[in-house]
Write a protein that holds these residues in place. Structure first.
Motif, PDB file in Angstrom:
ATOM      1  N   ASP A   1      29.388  32.841  45.629  1.00  0.00           N
ATOM      2  CA  ASP A   1      29.898  32.310  46.896  1.00  0.00           C
ATOM      3  C   ASP A   1      31.183  31.510  46.724  1.00  0.00           C
ATOM      4  O   ASP A   1      31.605  30.805  47.639  1.00  0.00           O
ATOM      5  CB  ASP A   1      28.833  31.413  47.552  1.00  0.00           C
ATOM      6  CG  ASP A   1      27.584  32.184  47.902  1.00  0.00           C
ATOM      7  OD1 ASP A   1      27.708  33.357  48.297  1.00  0.00           O
ATOM      8  OD2 ASP A   1      26.477  31.618  47.755  1.00  0.00           O
ATOM      9  N   ASP A   2      31.808  31.599  45.560  1.00  0.00           N
ATOM     10  CA  ASP A   2      32.992  30.799  45.258  1.00  0.00           C
ATOM     11  C   ASP A   2      34.284  31.458  45.739  1.00  0.00           C
ATOM     12  O   ASP A   2      34.312  32.643  46.059  1.00  0.00           O
ATOM     13  CB  ASP A   2      33.094  30.558  43.756  1.00  0.00           C
ATOM     14  CG  ASP A   2      32.017  29.634  43.234  1.00  0.00           C
ATOM     15  OD1 ASP A   2      31.220  29.119  44.038  1.00  0.00           O
ATOM     16  OD2 ASP A   2      31.968  29.429  42.007  1.00  0.00           O
ATOM     17  N   ALA A   3      35.329  30.655  45.760  1.00  0.00           N
ATOM     18  CA  ALA A   3      36.666  31.131  46.112  1.00  0.00           C
ATOM     19  C   ALA A   3      37.673  30.435  45.204  1.00  0.00           C
ATOM     20  O   ALA A   3      37.392  29.384  44.629  1.00  0.00           O
ATOM     21  CB  ALA A   3      36.980  30.827  47.572  1.00  0.00           C
ATOM     22  N   ILE A   4      38.849  31.046  45.109  1.00  0.00           N
ATOM     23  CA  ILE A   4      39.960  30.459  44.363  1.00  0.00           C
ATOM     24  C   ILE A   4      41.104  30.236  45.332  1.00  0.00           C
ATOM     25  O   ILE A   4      41.394  31.092  46.168  1.00  0.00           O
ATOM     26  CB  ILE A   4      40.429  31.389  43.225  1.00  0.00           C
ATOM     27  CG1 ILE A   4      39.344  31.537  42.165  1.00  0.00           C
ATOM     28  CG2 ILE A   4      41.716  30.863  42.595  1.00  0.00           C
ATOM     29  CD1 ILE A   4      39.703  32.535  41.061  1.00  0.00           C
ATOM     30  N   LEU A   5      41.741  29.076  45.210  1.00  0.00           N
ATOM     31  CA  LEU A   5      42.976  28.796  45.939  1.00  0.00           C
ATOM     32  C   LEU A   5      44.073  28.615  44.907  1.00  0.00           C
ATOM     33  O   LEU A   5      44.007  27.721  44.063  1.00  0.00           O
ATOM     34  CB  LEU A   5      42.853  27.526  46.789  1.00  0.00           C
ATOM     35  CG  LEU A   5      44.159  27.061  47.432  1.00  0.00           C
ATOM     36  CD1 LEU A   5      44.632  28.043  48.492  1.00  0.00           C
ATOM     37  CD2 LEU A   5      44.011  25.679  48.023  1.00  0.00           C
ATOM     38  N   LEU A   6      45.069  29.499  44.955  1.00  0.00           N
ATOM     39  CA  LEU A   6      46.236  29.380  44.080  1.00  0.00           C
ATOM     40  C   LEU A   6      47.297  28.563  44.790  1.00  0.00           C
ATOM     41  O   LEU A   6      47.646  28.852  45.937  1.00  0.00           O
ATOM     42  CB  LEU A   6      46.795  30.764  43.739  1.00  0.00           C
ATOM     43  CG  LEU A   6      45.867  31.733  43.022  1.00  0.00           C
ATOM     44  CD1 LEU A   6      46.566  33.073  42.821  1.00  0.00           C
ATOM     45  CD2 LEU A   6      45.404  31.154  41.694  1.00  0.00           C
ATOM     46  N   SER A   7      47.811  27.557  44.101  1.00  0.00           N
ATOM     47  CA  SER A   7      48.885  26.726  44.649  1.00  0.00           C
ATOM     48  C   SER A   7      49.874  26.436  43.523  1.00  0.00           C
ATOM     49  O   SER A   7      49.593  26.706  42.356  1.00  0.00           O
ATOM     50  CB  SER A   7      48.328  25.417  45.229  1.00  0.00           C
ATOM     51  OG  SER A   7      47.742  24.633  44.206  1.00  0.00           O
ATOM     52  N   GLY A   8      51.026  25.891  43.878  1.00  0.00           N
ATOM     53  CA  GLY A   8      52.024  25.562  42.867  1.00  0.00           C
ATOM     54  C   GLY A   8      52.350  26.764  42.000  1.00  0.00           C
ATOM     55  O   GLY A   8      52.422  27.901  42.475  1.00  0.00           O
TER      56      GLY A   8
ATOM     57  N   LEU B   1      43.625  25.994  41.677  1.00  0.00           N
ATOM     58  CA  LEU B   1      44.469  26.122  40.490  1.00  0.00           C
ATOM     59  C   LEU B   1      45.911  25.883  40.889  1.00  0.00           C
ATOM     60  O   LEU B   1      46.371  26.398  41.912  1.00  0.00           O
ATOM     61  CB  LEU B   1      44.331  27.517  39.889  1.00  0.00           C
ATOM     62  CG  LEU B   1      42.947  27.832  39.328  1.00  0.00           C
ATOM     63  CD1 LEU B   1      42.709  29.322  39.294  1.00  0.00           C
ATOM     64  CD2 LEU B   1      42.829  27.255  37.935  1.00  0.00           C
ATOM     65  N   SER B   2      46.630  25.108  40.058  1.00  0.00           N
ATOM     66  CA  SER B   2      48.036  24.830  40.382  1.00  0.00           C
ATOM     67  C   SER B   2      48.973  25.029  39.189  1.00  0.00           C
ATOM     68  O   SER B   2      50.175  24.894  39.343  1.00  0.00           O
ATOM     69  CB  SER B   2      48.181  23.397  40.908  1.00  0.00           C
ATOM     70  OG  SER B   2      47.775  22.470  39.926  1.00  0.00           O
ATOM     71  N   HIS B   3      48.431  25.369  38.018  1.00  0.00           N
ATOM     72  CA  HIS B   3      49.262  25.548  36.824  1.00  0.00           C
ATOM     73  C   HIS B   3      49.521  27.027  36.565  1.00  0.00           C
ATOM     74  O   HIS B   3      48.671  27.875  36.845  1.00  0.00           O
ATOM     75  CB  HIS B   3      48.605  24.927  35.601  1.00  0.00           C
ATOM     76  CG  HIS B   3      48.410  23.444  35.706  1.00  0.00           C
ATOM     77  ND1 HIS B   3      49.283  22.611  36.324  1.00  0.00           N
ATOM     78  CD2 HIS B   3      47.426  22.638  35.263  1.00  0.00           C
ATOM     79  CE1 HIS B   3      48.870  21.369  36.261  1.00  0.00           C
ATOM     80  NE2 HIS B   3      47.731  21.352  35.630  1.00  0.00           N
ATOM     81  N   SER B   4      50.659  27.318  35.985  1.00  0.00           N
ATOM     82  CA  SER B   4      51.014  28.698  35.675  1.00  0.00           C
ATOM     83  C   SER B   4      49.972  29.340  34.752  1.00  0.00           C
ATOM     84  O   SER B   4      49.585  28.744  33.748  1.00  0.00           O
ATOM     85  CB  SER B   4      52.381  28.756  34.991  1.00  0.00           C
ATOM     86  OG  SER B   4      52.633  30.063  34.512  1.00  0.00           O
TER      87      SER B   4
ATOM     88  N   ASN C   1      36.632  22.111  43.111  1.00  0.00           N
ATOM     89  CA  ASN C   1      36.889  21.878  41.692  1.00  0.00           C
ATOM     90  C   ASN C   1      38.373  22.122  41.444  1.00  0.00           C
ATOM     91  O   ASN C   1      38.828  23.258  41.488  1.00  0.00           O
ATOM     92  CB  ASN C   1      36.028  22.796  40.837  1.00  0.00           C
ATOM     93  CG  ASN C   1      36.219  22.557  39.354  1.00  0.00           C
ATOM     94  OD1 ASN C   1      36.627  21.478  38.954  1.00  0.00           O
ATOM     95  ND2 ASN C   1      35.928  23.555  38.549  1.00  0.00           N
ATOM     96  N   THR C   2      39.106  21.065  41.179  1.00  0.00           N
ATOM     97  CA  THR C   2      40.521  21.187  40.878  1.00  0.00           C
ATOM     98  C   THR C   2      40.685  21.279  39.376  1.00  0.00           C
ATOM     99  O   THR C   2      40.288  20.368  38.638  1.00  0.00           O
ATOM    100  CB  THR C   2      41.302  19.971  41.435  1.00  0.00           C
ATOM    101  OG1 THR C   2      41.056  19.879  42.846  1.00  0.00           O
ATOM    102  CG2 THR C   2      42.795  20.141  41.199  1.00  0.00           C
ATOM    103  N   TRP C   3      41.285  22.363  38.924  1.00  0.00           N
ATOM    104  CA  TRP C   3      41.485  22.604  37.498  1.00  0.00           C
ATOM    105  C   TRP C   3      42.747  21.900  37.038  1.00  0.00           C
ATOM    106  O   TRP C   3      43.821  22.474  37.049  1.00  0.00           O
ATOM    107  CB  TRP C   3      41.552  24.107  37.238  1.00  0.00           C
ATOM    108  CG  TRP C   3      40.253  24.798  37.462  1.00  0.00           C
ATOM    109  CD1 TRP C   3      39.671  25.071  38.665  1.00  0.00           C
ATOM    110  CD2 TRP C   3      39.370  25.289  36.468  1.00  0.00           C
ATOM    111  NE1 TRP C   3      38.466  25.709  38.473  1.00  0.00           N
ATOM    112  CE2 TRP C   3      38.262  25.853  37.128  1.00  0.00           C
ATOM    113  CE3 TRP C   3      39.405  25.309  35.081  1.00  0.00           C
ATOM    114  CZ2 TRP C   3      37.203  26.432  36.446  1.00  0.00           C
ATOM    115  CZ3 TRP C   3      38.349  25.892  34.406  1.00  0.00           C
ATOM    116  CH2 TRP C   3      37.261  26.441  35.080  1.00  0.00           C
ATOM    117  N   LEU C   4      42.601  20.629  36.661  1.00  0.00           N
ATOM    118  CA  LEU C   4      43.749  19.810  36.254  1.00  0.00           C
ATOM    119  C   LEU C   4      44.235  20.115  34.870  1.00  0.00           C
ATOM    120  O   LEU C   4      43.671  20.533  33.998  1.00  0.00           O
ATOM    121  CB  LEU C   4      43.394  18.332  36.355  1.00  0.00           C
ATOM    122  CG  LEU C   4      43.060  17.863  37.758  1.00  0.00           C
ATOM    123  CD1 LEU C   4      42.614  16.415  37.722  1.00  0.00           C
ATOM    124  CD2 LEU C   4      44.254  18.023  38.666  1.00  0.00           C
TER     125      LEU C   4
END
Length: 99
Positions: free
Chosen positions: A27-34, A7-10, A96-99
């Motif tokens: 078994d999933d993970a989240i990566l917060l960026s931006g 995820l990269s959006h506010s 999975n990139t949440w665009l």
């Protein structure tokens, strides 16, 4: 099959984080960026949502973005640099990139 959700959006601008939390697998993970790292603002609705589900997934935060926004990493999350981001992309079956 494990998935890394990026995820990269506010979380204050749309519902991507909420939608992501609904579809997380065991078994999933989240990566917060931006701007997605704003989800870690203390006492915010996104932070409460993450805390409520923290035992069911792994949370990673891009360190550079966390520092740029002067936010604190929760004890139950892990910061990663860009090399760590690449490693996570390889470790998980899908990204999975949440665009």
């Amino acid at each position: 099959m494990s998935t890394l959700h990026v995820l990269s959006h506010s979380p204050f601008a749309d519902t991507r984080l909420t939608s992501c939390l609904r579809v997380l697998g065991a078994d999933d993970a989240i990566l917060l960026s931006g701007d997605a790292v704003y989800a870690l603002r203390p006492d915010s609705a996104p932070m409460h949502a993450l805390q409520a589900k923290q035992a069911t997934f792994k949370l990673f935060v891009l360190e550079e973005d966390l520092l740029a926004r002067d936010l604190t990493l929760p004890d139950w999350a892990q910061s990663v640099n860009y090399a760590g981001f690449v490693e996570l992309s390889i470790r998980y079956d899908k990204v999975n990139t949440w665009l």
